[in-house]
Design an enzyme around this catalytic site. Sequence first.
Site, PDB file in Angstrom:
ATOM      1  N   ASP A   1       0.815  -1.214   0.000  1.00  0.00           N
ATOM      2  CA  ASP A   1       0.000   0.000   0.000  1.00  0.00           C
ATOM      3  C   ASP A   1       0.848   1.263   0.000  1.00  0.00           C
ATOM      4  O   ASP A   1       0.473   2.273  -0.599  1.00  0.00           O
ATOM      5  CB  ASP A   1      -0.932   0.009   1.214  1.00  0.00           C
ATOM      6  CG  ASP A   1      -2.163  -0.849   0.985  1.00  0.00           C
ATOM      7  OD1 ASP A   1      -2.094  -1.763   0.149  1.00  0.00           O
ATOM      8  OD2 ASP A   1      -3.189  -0.607   1.643  1.00  0.00           O
TER       9      ASP A   1
ATOM     10  N   LYS B   1      -3.906  -5.677   2.985  1.00  0.00           N
ATOM     11  CA  LYS B   1      -5.038  -6.419   2.427  1.00  0.00           C
ATOM     12  C   LYS B   1      -4.721  -7.898   2.328  1.00  0.00           C
ATOM     13  O   LYS B   1      -5.614  -8.711   2.057  1.00  0.00           O
ATOM     14  CB  LYS B   1      -5.399  -5.887   1.030  1.00  0.00           C
ATOM     15  CG  LYS B   1      -5.526  -4.387   0.950  1.00  0.00           C
ATOM     16  CD  LYS B   1      -6.490  -3.822   1.981  1.00  0.00           C
ATOM     17  CE  LYS B   1      -6.425  -2.318   2.084  1.00  0.00           C
ATOM     18  NZ  LYS B   1      -5.116  -1.772   2.497  1.00  0.00           N
TER      19      LYS B   1
ATOM     20  N   GLU C   1      -6.827   4.669  -0.556  1.00  0.00           N
ATOM     21  CA  GLU C   1      -6.495   5.310   0.719  1.00  0.00           C
ATOM     22  C   GLU C   1      -6.046   6.747   0.473  1.00  0.00           C
ATOM     23  O   GLU C   1      -5.344   7.029  -0.498  1.00  0.00           O
ATOM     24  CB  GLU C   1      -5.376   4.541   1.430  1.00  0.00           C
ATOM     25  CG  GLU C   1      -5.812   3.190   1.935  1.00  0.00           C
ATOM     26  CD  GLU C   1      -4.735   2.458   2.713  1.00  0.00           C
ATOM     27  OE1 GLU C   1      -5.069   1.488   3.387  1.00  0.00           O
ATOM     28  OE2 GLU C   1      -3.557   2.862   2.642  1.00  0.00           O
TER      29      GLU C   1
ATOM     30  N   SER D   1      -5.259   5.126   5.221  1.00  0.00           N
ATOM     31  CA  SER D   1      -4.203   4.279   5.756  1.00  0.00           C
ATOM     32  C   SER D   1      -4.334   4.245   7.272  1.00  0.00           C
ATOM     33  O   SER D   1      -4.842   5.180   7.892  1.00  0.00           O
ATOM     34  CB  SER D   1      -2.842   4.853   5.366  1.00  0.00           C
ATOM     35  OG  SER D   1      -1.830   4.371   6.208  1.00  0.00           O
TER      36      SER D   1
END
EC number: 4.2.1.9
Length: 553
Positions: free
Chosen positions: A78, A121, A444, A470
């Site tokens: 991410d 995730k 995010e 986040s």
Amino acid sequence: MRSDNTKKGDARAPNRSLLKAIGVTDSEMKKPFIAVVNSWTEFIPGHIHLDKVAEAVKAGIRNAGGVPFEFHTIGVCDGIAMGHEGMKYSLPSREAIEDTIEIMIQGQQMDGMVMVTSCDKITPGHLMAAGRVDIPAIVVTGGPMLPGFVDDKYTDLVSVFEGVGSCQSGAVSSEKLKQLEDLCCCGAGSCAGMFTANTMACMTEALGLSLPGCATAHAVDAKKMRMAKESGERIVEMVSEGLTARKIVTDKSFENAIRVDLAVGGSTNTTLHLPAIAHEFGLELPLEKFNELSKTTPHLIGLRPGGENFMIDFERAGGVQAIMKRLVTKLNLDEKTITGKTVGENIDEFVIVNPKTNARVITTIEEPLHEEGGIAVLKGNLAPDGSVVKQSAVHEKMLRHTGPARVFDSEEEAMETILKGDIKSGDVVVIRYEGPKGGPGMREMLSPTSAIAGMGLIDSVALITDGRFSGGTRGPCIGHISPEAYEGGPIGLIQEGDIIEIDMPERRLELKVSEEDLEKRRVLFKPVEKEATGYLSRYRKIVSSASKGAIRE
């Protein structure tokens, strides 16, 4: 054994022949076949070491008389995906991971599995798969990264994100930003605060699917390798016992996990992932459960971004078991865990090794950091189906805020305006068409929230979005607004300058526009249709609302 479907009897001679082609012996055919589901990849710091963790797991499986078979899943970082189109693929990857695990486990008829995972995730995808296939399963999370050290203090990746805004405003130099870039992330492991990756590791342990202590055992600590080996040994026993994932995880297990989440000030992404995991376990976890439990679960530890402690401080203070010991009167103690013991028995066996650190880092229920838990669910005419905020990371003066809307139809538009210095104290930044369907993918918003923080506006500017955040986001940032703009939610009706009222103590989020005027806007409303191809195009068609965990319908 389930694996006998692939290897027992004369009719399975062709199957055994193929197994022998990969080195399986006749004696091994009689043993449990254990999958080692590894999300190792060279892309992600939190995963770069998982090849070694998986080797330890396989050694443990062999020690206990099982036969390990390793395969890999995908994984998106991410942090690297942040701030651009790549982030649209992060949340959708959760279901892709789950599906691939199901395909491999069912296709090869494994007897049990150890899931080696880390990061935002990827761990939820593994947990969802555990619930779906319902065989004996243990999760070994990869462990946190050690913090960096800059300006004589510990630091982490969020300092770099916020440094971008600080540099843009002139508060720090480009040279200082480069220094942060070089020194904040110092090796293997998930980012060093209570961000989404470490929150989900804590949830895994609290649910009873990891060995006690696993969540906070750091990536570079030999303890992690020992626990990996012990997990490999234990899974063979679980196969013999018939202890499957659904025999461990119940509604009460999820209540325990949510209370731990609230006590540690975990990521708001848990309000997406825990309901999605529950769904795969055949359970229902409504968003309102977070509010219900938050009212009676105090916030006990100030971890980054909602405090100054890092995961290494939490580990030295005792980790998840120490939090559960503090919460012992509020937990469901009879729930099973992968140890074969109950939650209560595990807590009874837990020993506080560093009592002074434990007392310094983790408060008591009687004198908590905050009387309520870290997450709040807000509703109102702007979020009829709900929205979420990490209230433990919000300055007290911003728990209630009223201000004019600054409206943007994408993260990029908002980021450009923020970095130009055109957002002023008191504003409410609105970023829409970033929901599960509208994005698609529900990106995010760490880049804009960090820019706001870095420019010194964190205690005077709010941000609301149908996207998400986040775990590193701090400040009055409200996400997951449902229904989203793409589906005609009220956030799509906001106009520049409209007054928005935020009241976290009362759990309200209101657009101060008359219903008559809103109805006039609805008549003219037409959603923005962002281009989506391939996987994202299919995802848009089947994903549900954030209020339902963004599961597939």
